[in-house]
Motif scaffolding. Structure first.
Motif, mmCIF file in Angstrom:
data_model
loop_
_atom_site.group_PDB
_atom_site.id
_atom_site.type_symbol
_atom_site.label_atom_id
_atom_site.label_comp_id
_atom_site.label_asym_id
_atom_site.label_seq_id
_atom_site.Cartn_x
_atom_site.Cartn_y
_atom_site.Cartn_z
ATOM 1 N N VAL A 59 0.840 -1.203 0.000
ATOM 2 C CA VAL A 59 0.000 0.000 0.000
ATOM 3 C C VAL A 59 0.873 1.250 0.000
ATOM 4 C CG1 VAL A 59 -1.668 1.355 1.326
ATOM 5 C CG2 VAL A 59 -1.985 -1.107 1.084
ATOM 6 N N LEU A 89 -6.729 -0.800 0.931
ATOM 7 C CA LEU A 89 -6.797 0.626 0.608
ATOM 8 C C LEU A 89 -7.760 1.352 1.538
ATOM 9 C CD1 LEU A 89 -6.714 0.619 -3.300
ATOM 10 C CD2 LEU A 89 -4.852 1.120 -1.708
ATOM 11 N N LYS A 95 -8.749 5.913 0.699
ATOM 12 C CA LYS A 95 -9.267 5.188 -0.469
ATOM 13 C C LYS A 95 -9.954 6.115 -1.459
ATOM 14 C CE LYS A 95 -12.577 1.770 -1.876
ATOM 15 N NZ LYS A 95 -13.860 1.266 -1.502
#
Length: 108
Positions: A59, A89, A95
């Motif tokens: 990530v 996410l 996100k």
């Protein structure tokens, strides 16, 4: 240990990477340099529908590439998130800041 398979395709105004497997500290190695260089030159689409793992290091890598793309006037799109990618996410709290698409036709 899981592996990451990457398939590449060129589009009119983007380059597509189809990611299958795990994107984590053990698998992102060479792809990390490839993606960091690619976002400098064009829009990038990551098809994440077949990711079975996206760990915090993965990530972080994607967030850095996303920011680099913006810096160079390009976009990094995330196409068709798998459940695992969606959860990873979402856990960032960012996100909704990413360019999430469900089809290549959504590229602007």
């Amino acid at each position: 240990m899981d592996q990451l398979a990457i398939t590449e395709k060129d589009g009119a105004n983007y380059h597509l990477y189809i990611l299958e497997g795990a994107l984590n500290a053990y698998t992102m190695g060479e792809f990390q340099n490839t993606l960091y260089e690619a976002v400098i030159f064009k829009n990038i689409v990551l098809d994440m529908s077949e990711l079975v793992e996206l760990d915090p290091s993965g990530v972080g890598f994607l967030m850095a590439a996303f920011n680099d793309a913006e810096e160079y006037g390009h976009k990094l799109y995330f196409l068709s998130l798998s459940n695992e990618a969606e959860k990873a996410l979402a856990a960032t709290g960012f996100k909704n800041e990413f360019h999430l698409i469900n089809s290549i036709t959504e590229i602007g």
